[in-house]
Design an enzyme around this catalytic site. Structure first.
Site, short mmCIF file in Angstrom:
data_model
loop_
_atom_site.label_atom_id
_atom_site.label_comp_id
_atom_site.label_asym_id
_atom_site.label_seq_id
_atom_site.Cartn_x
_atom_site.Cartn_y
_atom_site.Cartn_z
N THR A 62 0.83 -1.21 0.00
CA THR A 62 0.00 0.00 0.00
C THR A 62 0.87 1.26 0.00
O THR A 62 0.66 2.17 -0.82
CB THR A 62 -0.91 0.01 1.25
N VAL A 63 1.83 1.33 0.90
CA VAL A 63 2.63 2.56 1.03
C VAL A 63 3.70 2.64 -0.06
O VAL A 63 3.89 3.68 -0.70
CB VAL A 63 3.26 2.68 2.44
N GLY A 123 0.46 9.23 9.69
CA GLY A 123 0.31 9.16 8.23
C GLY A 123 0.85 10.40 7.54
O GLY A 123 2.03 10.72 7.63
N GLU A 130 -3.43 -2.62 9.73
CA GLU A 130 -2.16 -3.34 9.68
C GLU A 130 -2.41 -4.76 9.15
O GLU A 130 -3.54 -5.25 9.20
CB GLU A 130 -1.58 -3.44 11.09
N LYS A 152 3.52 4.71 18.24
CA LYS A 152 3.56 6.09 17.73
C LYS A 152 3.72 7.10 18.88
O LYS A 152 4.49 8.04 18.76
CB LYS A 152 2.30 6.37 16.92
N GLY A 188 -3.50 5.24 4.89
CA GLY A 188 -3.88 5.19 3.47
C GLY A 188 -2.66 5.41 2.59
O GLY A 188 -1.67 6.00 3.02
N1 HSE Z 1 -2.84 0.88 10.62
C1 HSE Z 1 -2.41 2.22 10.76
C2 HSE Z 1 -3.62 3.09 11.10
C3 HSE Z 1 -1.77 2.70 9.50
O1 HSE Z 1 -4.74 2.58 10.99
O2 HSE Z 1 -3.45 4.22 11.52
C4 HSE Z 1 -1.03 4.00 9.62
O3 HSE Z 1 0.05 3.91 10.51
#
Ligand code: HSE
Length: 399
Positions: free
Chosen positions: A11-12, A129, A185, A200, A297
């Protein structure tokens, strides 16, 4: 021309490939040189996708190519991302990543190696993000003493909680939708159990307070226990339930935690719905600041990674300063952290008042076997003592 390689076309990674190609000319103007993706590493094949022209299955192609100055690590997980990152840095290549797991686990060591090699290890996309919160804490707000960081740092759980509250959607249906949209994830326990948000807040707090905070020391609760009745009580109180990741510098020390909490309209995080993330930072000079945007995303996360690629290209062979120290921060024990608590109680009002003092009961229509109330602000240990008298069905902290 500066050559880059992307590790992982998920995705990223696919988003970074797209951003670097869709904005190639604009980026060239901003860097002064073109950034070309020379390799994309992935074990899979992508028939019909132009990425096939640069696809490799062998990391040594990238590691041994002296032209590759920047490696984008969007594989996720620790293995083999840790070895690949370390080897790239040791080979004098900068690394830009969205991998919060790796940053939270080995970020200090990897930044140290990067500094020794005069390159950069950049991880803007690891938190929030597309929100540029790492730059804020690592650069823009470095004149301030930061005393609190709190936020909605996981898009998947915020999406689930929003859908449960606003659309009455079932937990598992909302999770499935978040997975289909590429927010969740690979193992969604990391989202719903709060581990992703925990990593985070550990990263952000380490930058904010200038000492390393290990995610392993951050008390963490997820949202799997939140049900429709909790949502109804929240509505009755004109509040919302949000998975908050927070840390504070208090007179008694620094604490950090992740847990579902009730937020009222006066809290800016109340207004953050769906996959959006937001981080509130308070500094002793700047006061309150709020950073808000897409927390997950493909393209929003790719925007953050690509911004780091540009920074790395502008600072080839020059490490940018950072305040992330290896020295470990001792956090306050959970028992000493204070909140008011919303309680769902199955006994009588007299029993509730005997345990918690004066209360104002909240009752849901058709639910006679229980009622809710909000306690005064108390420590976790005082709450546990009061709750030990029995009849507490559940408690949710108030932010
Ligand atoms: N799974 C993570 C979220 C992706 O839903 O925020 C971004 O770090």
């Amino acid at each position: 021309m500066i050559s880059a390689a992307i590790l992982g076309y998920g995705t990223v990674g696919a988003g970074v490939y797209k951003v670097l190609s869709m904005n190639r000319d604009l980026i060239k103007g901003r860097v002064g040189e073109e950034i070309r993706v020379k390799y994309v590493l992935d074990l899979r094949e992508f028939p019909g996708d132009p990425v096939m022209e640069v696809l490799t299955h062998d990391y040594s192609d990238i590691l041994n190519d002296p032209e590759v100055a920047i490696v984008v690590e969007t594989m996720g997980g620790l293995k083999p991302a840790y070895d690949f990152t370390k080897n790239a840095l040791l080979a004098g290549k900068s690394v830009c990543t969205s991998n919060k797991e790796l940053v939270a686990e080995h970020g200090v060591e990897l930044r140290k190696i990067a500094a020794e090699k005069n390159v950069n290890y950049l991880f803007e996309a690891s938190c929030g993000g597309g929100i540029p919160i790492i730059h804020v804490l690592d650069s823009a707000l470095t004149a301030d003493e930061i005393d609190s960081v709190s936020g909605i740092l996981n898009g998947t759980t915020n999406y689930i909680l929003t859908q449960m509250m606003d659309a009455g959607q079932d937990f598992s249906d909302a999770l499935k939708a978040a997975q289909d949209m590429g927010y969740a994830e690979r193992h969604p326990e990391a989202d719903i159990e709060g581990w992703d948000a925990c990593r985070k807040i550990a990263i952000l707090s380490s930058l904010a307070y200038g000492k390393h905070i290990s995610y392993k020391n951050v008390p963490t609760e997820g949202i799997t226990d939140i049900d429709a009745a909790d949502m109804e009580y929240a509505g009755l109180m004109d509040m919302k339930i949000r998975l908050l990741a927070a840390s504070r510098r208090t007179e008694d020390g620094v604490w950090a935690m992740v847990a579902p909490m009730l937020v009222g309209r006066d809290n800016m995080l109340y207004h953050v719905d769906g996959v959006l993330n937001a981080v509130l930072v308070h500094g002793n000079a700047v006061g309150d600041t709020l950073f808000y945007g897409s927390g997950a995303g493909s393209l929003p996360t790719a925007s953050a990674v690509s911004g780091d690629v540009i920074s790395a290209a502008r600072h080839l062979r020059r490490t940018m300063a950072s305040d992330w120290k290896a020295e470990e921060m001792e956090l306050m024990p959970l028992d000493e952290i204070k909140h008011a608590f919303f309680v769902r109680f199955s006994g009588t009002e007299a029993e509730a008042e005997a345990a918690f003092g004066k209360i104002s009961p909240l009752r849901l229509a058709g639910r006679t076997e229980e009622f809710g109330f909000v306690t005064e602000v108390m420590t976790e240990s005082s709450f546990r003592k009061a709750a030990s008298a029995g009849n507490v069905i559940k408690r949710i902290r108030i932010a």
